[in-house]
Write a protein that holds these residues in place. Sequence first.
Motif, PDB file in Angstrom:
ATOM      1  N   MET A 151       8.096  15.627  18.058  1.00  0.00           N
ATOM      2  CA  MET A 151       7.678  14.344  18.627  1.00  0.00           C
ATOM      3  C   MET A 151       8.775  13.283  18.493  1.00  0.00           C
ATOM      4  SD  MET A 151       3.617  14.018  17.717  1.00  0.00           S
ATOM      5  CE  MET A 151       3.904  13.575  16.000  1.00  0.00           C
ATOM      6  N   GLY A 152      10.020  13.706  18.466  1.00  0.00           N
ATOM      7  CA  GLY A 152      11.112  12.751  18.382  1.00  0.00           C
ATOM      8  C   GLY A 152      12.403  13.337  18.930  1.00  0.00           C
ATOM      9  N   LEU A 153      13.298  12.441  19.386  1.00  0.00           N
ATOM     10  CA  LEU A 153      14.625  12.835  19.849  1.00  0.00           C
ATOM     11  C   LEU A 153      15.612  11.738  19.472  1.00  0.00           C
ATOM     12  CD1 LEU A 153      14.159  14.223  23.500  1.00  0.00           C
ATOM     13  CD2 LEU A 153      14.673  15.549  21.441  1.00  0.00           C
ATOM     14  N   PRO A 154      16.880  12.080  19.223  1.00  0.00           N
ATOM     15  CA  PRO A 154      17.906  11.057  19.034  1.00  0.00           C
ATOM     16  C   PRO A 154      18.378  10.521  20.387  1.00  0.00           C
ATOM     17  CG  PRO A 154      18.888  13.218  18.804  1.00  0.00           C
ATOM     18  CD  PRO A 154      17.414  13.438  19.036  1.00  0.00           C
ATOM     19  N   TRP A 155      19.244   9.548  20.341  1.00  0.00           N
ATOM     20  CA  TRP A 155      19.693   8.881  21.564  1.00  0.00           C
ATOM     21  C   TRP A 155      20.464   9.797  22.498  1.00  0.00           C
ATOM     22  CZ3 TRP A 155      24.898   8.790  22.680  1.00  0.00           C
ATOM     23  CH2 TRP A 155      25.774   9.118  21.632  1.00  0.00           C
TER      24      TRP A 155
ATOM     25  N   ALA B 215       0.056  32.421  14.041  1.00  0.00           N
ATOM     26  CA  ALA B 215       0.618  31.080  13.848  1.00  0.00           C
ATOM     27  C   ALA B 215      -0.454  30.056  13.523  1.00  0.00           C
ATOM     28  CB  ALA B 215       1.386  30.656  15.101  1.00  0.00           C
ATOM     29  N   VAL B 216      -1.530  30.019  14.292  1.00  0.00           N
ATOM     30  CA  VAL B 216      -2.509  28.940  14.137  1.00  0.00           C
ATOM     31  C   VAL B 216      -3.511  29.219  13.037  1.00  0.00           C
ATOM     32  CG1 VAL B 216      -2.243  28.264  16.547  1.00  0.00           C
ATOM     33  CG2 VAL B 216      -4.050  29.868  15.931  1.00  0.00           C
ATOM     34  N   GLY B 217      -3.781  30.487  12.716  1.00  0.00           N
ATOM     35  CA  GLY B 217      -4.732  30.804  11.657  1.00  0.00           C
ATOM     36  C   GLY B 217      -6.079  30.161  11.916  1.00  0.00           C
ATOM     37  N   GLN B 218      -6.605  29.487  10.884  1.00  0.00           N
ATOM     38  CA  GLN B 218      -7.907  28.837  10.990  1.00  0.00           C
ATOM     39  C   GLN B 218      -7.803  27.342  11.281  1.00  0.00           C
ATOM     40  OE1 GLN B 218     -10.736  30.735  10.886  1.00  0.00           O
ATOM     41  NE2 GLN B 218      -9.223  32.389  10.843  1.00  0.00           N
ATOM     42  N   GLU B 219      -6.581  26.858  11.508  1.00  0.00           N
ATOM     43  CA  GLU B 219      -6.393  25.424  11.762  1.00  0.00           C
ATOM     44  C   GLU B 219      -7.111  25.015  13.053  1.00  0.00           C
ATOM     45  OE1 GLU B 219      -5.939  21.825  11.439  1.00  0.00           O
ATOM     46  OE2 GLU B 219      -4.779  22.901   9.895  1.00  0.00           O
ATOM     47  N   ARG B 220      -7.757  23.837  13.022  1.00  0.00           N
ATOM     48  CA  ARG B 220      -8.517  23.385  14.181  1.00  0.00           C
ATOM     49  C   ARG B 220      -7.915  22.150  14.837  1.00  0.00           C
ATOM     50  NH1 ARG B 220     -14.871  23.494  13.028  1.00  0.00           N
ATOM     51  NH2 ARG B 220     -14.790  23.378  15.313  1.00  0.00           N
ATOM     52  N   ASN B 221      -7.132  21.376  14.099  1.00  0.00           N
ATOM     53  CA  ASN B 221      -6.554  20.173  14.679  1.00  0.00           C
ATOM     54  C   ASN B 221      -5.466  20.553  15.684  1.00  0.00           C
ATOM     55  OD1 ASN B 221      -4.381  17.872  14.648  1.00  0.00           O
ATOM     56  ND2 ASN B 221      -6.267  16.934  13.889  1.00  0.00           N
TER      57      ASN B 221
ATOM     58  N   THR C   7       0.806  -1.226   0.000  1.00  0.00           N
ATOM     59  CA  THR C   7       0.000   0.000   0.000  1.00  0.00           C
ATOM     60  C   THR C   7       0.833   1.268   0.000  1.00  0.00           C
ATOM     61  OG1 THR C   7      -0.112   0.100   2.410  1.00  0.00           O
ATOM     62  CG2 THR C   7      -1.773  -1.242   1.286  1.00  0.00           C
ATOM     63  N   TRP C   8       2.114   1.154   0.374  1.00  0.00           N
ATOM     64  CA  TRP C   8       3.022   2.291   0.539  1.00  0.00           C
ATOM     65  C   TRP C   8       2.587   3.217   1.672  1.00  0.00           C
ATOM     66  CZ3 TRP C   8       4.421   4.088  -5.132  1.00  0.00           C
ATOM     67  CH2 TRP C   8       5.168   3.080  -5.750  1.00  0.00           C
ATOM     68  N   GLU C   9       1.717   2.747   2.528  1.00  0.00           N
ATOM     69  CA  GLU C   9       1.359   3.536   3.707  1.00  0.00           C
ATOM     70  C   GLU C   9       2.477   3.442   4.738  1.00  0.00           C
ATOM     71  OE1 GLU C   9      -2.334   2.161   5.209  1.00  0.00           O
ATOM     72  OE2 GLU C   9      -3.519   2.943   3.522  1.00  0.00           O
ATOM     73  N   GLN C  10       2.701   4.540   5.449  1.00  0.00           N
ATOM     74  CA  GLN C  10       3.771   4.562   6.435  1.00  0.00           C
ATOM     75  C   GLN C  10       3.378   3.758   7.663  1.00  0.00           C
ATOM     76  OE1 GLN C  10       5.709   8.390   7.268  1.00  0.00           O
ATOM     77  NE2 GLN C  10       5.625   7.883   9.449  1.00  0.00           N
ATOM     78  N   ARG C  11       4.222   2.774   8.009  1.00  0.00           N
ATOM     79  CA  ARG C  11       4.006   1.997   9.227  1.00  0.00           C
ATOM     80  C   ARG C  11       4.554   2.720  10.447  1.00  0.00           C
ATOM     81  NH1 ARG C  11       6.183  -3.757   6.830  1.00  0.00           N
ATOM     82  NH2 ARG C  11       4.229  -4.509   5.911  1.00  0.00           N
ATOM     83  N   PHE C  12       5.776   3.224  10.310  1.00  0.00           N
ATOM     84  CA  PHE C  12       6.402   3.955  11.404  1.00  0.00           C
ATOM     85  C   PHE C  12       7.608   4.698  10.857  1.00  0.00           C
ATOM     86  CE2 PHE C  12       8.438  -0.209  11.386  1.00  0.00           C
ATOM     87  CZ  PHE C  12       9.782   0.090  11.533  1.00  0.00           C
ATOM     88  N   ALA C  13       8.178   5.536  11.688  1.00  0.00           N
ATOM     89  CA  ALA C  13       9.393   6.279  11.347  1.00  0.00           C
ATOM     90  C   ALA C  13      10.288   6.300  12.568  1.00  0.00           C
ATOM     91  CB  ALA C  13       9.063   7.701  10.902  1.00  0.00           C
TER      92      ALA C  13
ATOM     93  N   HIS D 150       7.506   9.421  18.273  1.00  0.00           N
ATOM     94  CA  HIS D 150       6.113   9.136  18.591  1.00  0.00           C
ATOM     95  C   HIS D 150       5.305   9.097  17.301  1.00  0.00           C
ATOM     96  CE1 HIS D 150       6.340   9.687  23.056  1.00  0.00           C
ATOM     97  NE2 HIS D 150       7.449  10.317  22.696  1.00  0.00           N
ATOM     98  N   GLN D 151       4.541   8.026  17.103  1.00  0.00           N
ATOM     99  CA  GLN D 151       3.813   7.798  15.853  1.00  0.00           C
ATOM    100  C   GLN D 151       2.375   8.308  15.990  1.00  0.00           C
ATOM    101  OE1 GLN D 151       6.031   6.197  13.508  1.00  0.00           O
ATOM    102  NE2 GLN D 151       7.366   6.633  15.254  1.00  0.00           N
ATOM    103  N   VAL D 152       2.236   9.590  16.255  1.00  0.00           N
ATOM    104  CA  VAL D 152       0.925  10.211  16.435  1.00  0.00           C
ATOM    105  C   VAL D 152       0.653  11.103  15.230  1.00  0.00           C
ATOM    106  CG1 VAL D 152      -0.522  11.630  17.927  1.00  0.00           C
ATOM    107  CG2 VAL D 152       1.266  10.191  18.929  1.00  0.00           C
ATOM    108  N   SER D 153      -0.501  10.926  14.618  1.00  0.00           N
ATOM    109  CA  SER D 153      -0.865  11.707  13.442  1.00  0.00           C
ATOM    110  C   SER D 153      -1.959  12.708  13.791  1.00  0.00           C
ATOM    111  CB  SER D 153      -1.349  10.790  12.317  1.00  0.00           C
ATOM    112  OG  SER D 153      -2.584  10.188  12.671  1.00  0.00           O
ATOM    113  N   ALA D 154      -2.174  13.639  12.888  1.00  0.00           N
ATOM    114  CA  ALA D 154      -3.260  14.600  13.097  1.00  0.00           C
ATOM    115  C   ALA D 154      -4.598  13.883  13.178  1.00  0.00           C
ATOM    116  CB  ALA D 154      -3.262  15.621  11.965  1.00  0.00           C
ATOM    117  N   ALA D 155      -4.753  12.798  12.409  1.00  0.00           N
ATOM    118  CA  ALA D 155      -6.019  12.051  12.451  1.00  0.00           C
ATOM    119  C   ALA D 155      -6.253  11.439  13.818  1.00  0.00           C
ATOM    120  CB  ALA D 155      -6.012  10.965  11.372  1.00  0.00           C
ATOM    121  N   ASP D 156      -5.159  11.027  14.506  1.00  0.00           N
ATOM    122  CA  ASP D 156      -5.308  10.444  15.836  1.00  0.00           C
ATOM    123  C   ASP D 156      -5.891  11.436  16.829  1.00  0.00           C
ATOM    124  OD1 ASP D 156      -4.204   8.002  15.035  1.00  0.00           O
ATOM    125  OD2 ASP D 156      -2.156   8.690  15.433  1.00  0.00           O
ATOM    126  N   LEU D 157      -5.656  12.729  16.589  1.00  0.00           N
ATOM    127  CA  LEU D 157      -6.124  13.758  17.531  1.00  0.00           C
ATOM    128  C   LEU D 157      -7.314  14.542  16.988  1.00  0.00           C
ATOM    129  CD1 LEU D 157      -2.772  15.183  18.956  1.00  0.00           C
ATOM    130  CD2 LEU D 157      -4.190  13.327  19.819  1.00  0.00           C
TER     131      LEU D 157
END
Length: 612
Positions: free
Chosen positions: A545-549, A426-432, A209-215, A384-391
């Motif tokens: 939502m990420g940091l290196p070691w 910064a946020v404009g009309q964005e609601r997510n 599907t080429w959908e992203q599983r994780f990063a 962290h594998q959190v998407s806009a859809a999750d929220l």
Amino acid sequence: MPSLPDAAPTTRLRTDRGAPAGVVVPAQYVRPLAGREVRGLAWVGEELLVLDARTGRLALVAPGTDDTRVVNDGRTQAFVGGAGLGLLDGALWWVTPAGLLRAPWTPGEGIAGAWVGPPELVLAMPGLEALAVAGEHLLVVRGSTLHRLDPTELRREAATSLPTSVLPTSTVRCTELAGVGRKALAVTASTVWVSDDVEQTVYALDPLTWEQRFAVVTPLEGPTAIAARQAPGGAEDTVHVAYYEDEPYLTDNPWIDPCWEVRYRDRALVHQLRVHHEPASRMAWSTGHRIRMHYAVDLEPDADVLAEGEALTDVTWRISLPIDSPRQRLVDVAPIGLPFEVEHEDDLEGRPQPVAVFRIPRIDAGTRLVLGWRATLEVFGIKHQVSAADLAVAPALDDGRARAYLVDDEDLDLGAAQVLAATAAAVGQERNPLLRARRIRSHVYDRLEYEMGNADSPVGVLARGTGSCGEYVGTIMALLRTDGHACRVAGRYKCPYQPWDAGPLHPDFNHVWVDLFLPGHGWVPVESNPDDVTPGGPYPDRFFMGLPWRHVELGKDISFEKVLVDAGANSDGARRRRRRIGARRLSRNHIRFDVLAELAPVGARGAGQPRG
């Protein structure tokens, strides 16, 4: 002077929760001889086929010895600027600024036999930057788009030069990829692996599907090529990543005085990437390290603090200790110089944060003590594998965190007209909520440039247009809290990026970033300034939502270092409240790291962070 207690040699604290379990693995770095900028990487038997984009050399490299044999001598020009490598139907395929190329591939026994024939431009297609073989097809990246090409259709287009806006008719399928940098590809039966050099990230895509599983965040900066294969007898992929850095080094120049000068050299290396993904927790971890961190202070009071004959008595010196988190585990801690007791201070959520408490009967102008702690840690990269859809339908922020983390307790200028205006812009009309937080970070990047040495509040920072990491943190937090996001300061040190160096590693400065609370998920890191790398954007999301070691987390919501001294008595004999004095007026601090082992994350241990 009263005698001090003897230093305890093995005072230790052990905790064990939150971060993934780690298995020690060999820290093997492949350094291709004469390799400068590796943009193509593929397995040929047990050797790595390496394409150096600077010189055009194509070489087989033995991972165990770095033994290198060039297989395209006399034909390197066709490989200059090249990227991506794939073997299909007896031919080697790659891409260059000219388009898609192939050449006959003659296999051989081991490192001494293979050879490349005359190159052929198959398709003049500008803008290609990555290639990999997937079954009977070719995968290529053009801009930010992944294409699957049918090689049987390519000859029909061989004489046609295609502008970047036109897709070849041999395209079977295409999709947009995440990330703002240059891509590299590797394919196995189970995964399409995509690396991004600016994002410092590797993405794992479903091969169908080429959908992203994780990063995951890569352990080193500048990933330039990637190779993958399924481990013999196993279901998991073995992934190797090539990296590039313009490395500074000291050289002896006899024609100048002093004779030392800084120069730069290309550094290319290949290293195995270790990953672990937990879909249920929406987290993925990458290669970690077991490190030892030393934090010590040597006492040498300033003359304006203690004149000759004066003294501070009943001194309590409190230093925050490393904590457990979803990406960090405190294995043990021991004292340096003087013994300490471990006490706990609660963060604003009521969770205990460990503190080393040193008690010193007297400090005068001649005091020259050393005190501190030595901690062994296991640290991993996290994404962290959190998407806009999750929220999209996330719970509201609870009242307790609202009271704790939406207040002006960090000199954030909340309510100031400049902060209100910046937040609205910064946020404009964005609601997510996740996209609003990301837009706030990008807006601050639009407004600021990095500059060390200041400590202003957000209004002053926005007016000046420059900021240190701490000022970035304050400004991002001011806008986040104004928009209703719970957030806090996190930090406080980073281990330098040389895990292969056997000697002590000394960071040049401390560092802070932001913890952002996502209702329904938990706390996630948001870096301060390191992702502000492109004037005007687009900005990478490598540390959103990420940091290196190499980031070390110390106690949250508490003072990092605090010195309390006896304040004497009132006229009625009652003891006054102990007063606080700046630690830097009494001492200098020293931070040192030692990398003890490389770790592969293999599974979660403990409850990790609580859900919101």
